[in-house]
Design a protein around this motif. Structure first.
Motif: not given
Ligand SMILES: Cc1cc2nc3c(=O)[nH]c(=O)nc-3n(C[C@H](O)[C@H](O)[C@H](O)COP(=O)(O)O)c2cc1C
Length: 386
Positions: A258-264, A286-298
């Motif tokens: 899970h990547l914590s960003l200001k803007d995805a 990440l070699g296929g490990i599912p990635l989650f990304v956060a940051g200003l998604l609306r």
């Protein structure tokens, strides 16, 4: 109806199915009892928001008294918390989302008021970078080893309480990140020194949590790892460092990253010459490990764009505070009904507990649309509009 990919189910690396790709990332409410037990206000908040997303990751829970960060935080520090944690897990799961408990240790960014003798601890006696931050006491080797075991025991409690998994808070300047950062960690023992030695703490925590999951013998129990990719200080983590640590993390059996960003969609903010979005760099390692990304998604368009680019989970933070029914509205072809502004008159309707309001209106205000500023008098909490 638009056939959004983000409404489709997907599988985590350990085979668990998530009903859609919208993730509710951790959102601290500061509303637990002083004992660390969850309050009804918190349960209502989670109940209102668990009907849509595929996974709800709770706010950070402290793994020990020494690891507490702020007043009103949820506790996972003793077996006495299991009943309270069970209520939280059940509340989320009853609405159909996977329930994941975030585990954290505050370290040098903790409020002194919640610490024994008001003394905060950290990897080294170095304060955080923001003005007015307190200087911590450097943790002893015994305290460090104990904190690693505490993450493991908190994981066992999460399992016994009925959570589907845990997320390790290795992001946002909390202790796991502090150990990796040369800005916070100038130790010369086993926990500091070279970059690989600065990785030791985060990886030891992860290994202990995996050991506990193996003891439980439930491979479906989810282990997620949250990371920030950069620090704004001259000495500190750069995205290339964080990527090297991510490579080590995904050698272990985690279910998602899970990547914590200001803007995805952002590129590295500490290297303006690099124009490649950070999530693309992570996808490569990440070699296929599912990635989650956060940051200003609306908006659904933004979320779809991220998912179409191969990101497994779109973590929507503040927008799910503003509209708990965001996912259901998209599912019901009612995108026009999505609300994007927080009205002070809707606090009770939205189940937003009072202690969250000043927090939202200060530290998290940038990027949050509020319909009017005038209604908030942050000095008199009971005067928030209803
Ligand atoms: C009120 C509030 C509390 C938060 N608490 C946590 C937390 O407990 N743990 C964490 O990892 N991130 C926390 N975050 C960060 C969010 O998980 C998310 O990464 C951030 O808000 C960016 O997403 P957004 O722009 O969609 O809100 C918090 C954010 C907000 C707004």
């Amino acid at each position: 109806m638009t056939q959004y990919k983000f409404l489709e189910s997907f599988k985590l690396a350990n085979g668990v199915t998530v009903r859609n790709r919208v993730i509710m990332p951790p959102t601290t409410l500061r509303s637990s009892y002083a004992t660390g037990a969850v309050t009804d206000a918190e349960l209502r908040y989670y109940q209102l928001r668990s009907g849509g997303p595929g996974m709800v990751i709770t706010e950070m829970a402290y793994v020990s008294g020494l690891g507490k960060t702020y007043v009103g935080q949820i506790g996972a520090d003793s077996d006495r918390q299991i009943t309270s944690l069970h209520k939280l897990a059940q509340t989320i799961k009853a609405e159909g989302a996977l329930a994941v408990l975030q585990l954290s240790f505050g370290g040098r960014i903790a409020q002194p008021a919640v610490m024994p003798h008001e003394e905060i601890v950290g990897p080294s006696a170095l304060p955080g970078h923001q003005p007015g931050m307190h200087t911590p006491r450097a943790m002893t080797d015994a305290e460090i080893r104990q904190s690693i075991l505490d993450f493991g025991q908190a994981t066992r409690r999460a399992y016994e309480a009925g959570f589907d998994g845990v997320e390790l808070h290795g992001a946002n300047m909390y202790l796991m990140q502090q150990f990796f950062s040369a800005h916070a960690n100038q130790r010369t023992d086993a926990w500091g020194g070279s970059e690989s030695e600065r990785m030791n703490y985060g990886l030891a925590v992860l290994d202990e949590v995996i050991r506990i999951r193996d003891e439980i013998t439930d491979e479906r129990f989810i282990i997620g790892y949250r990371q920030s990719s950069e620090e704004p200080t001259e000495i500190g983590i750069r995205h290339s460092d964080a990527l090297r640590m991510a490579k080590e993390i995904v050698k272990r059996p985690i279910a998602y990253f899970h990547l914590s960003l200001k803007d995805a969609f952002q590129t590295p903010f500490m290297d303006k010459t690099d124009l490649e979005p950070l999530y693309v760099k992570y996808q490569r390692v990440l070699g296929g490990i599912p990635l989650f990304v956060a940051g200003l998604l609306r908006t659904p368009t933004q979320v779809e764009e991220l998912v179409q680019h191969g990101v497994a989970g779109a973590a929507i933070g503040r927008e799910l505070i503003v509209d708990p029914n965001w996912v259901q509205k998209v599912q019901n072809s009612d995108e026009k009904g999505i609300r994007y502004a927080l009205s002070p008159s809707d606090m009770m309707l939205l189940g937003i507990p009072d202690p969250l309001v000043p927090w939202l209106m200060t530290r998290f205000k940038k990027g949050l649309v509020v319909s009017t500023d005038e209604a908030f008098d942050l000095t008199v909490p009971w005067q928030y509009y209803r």
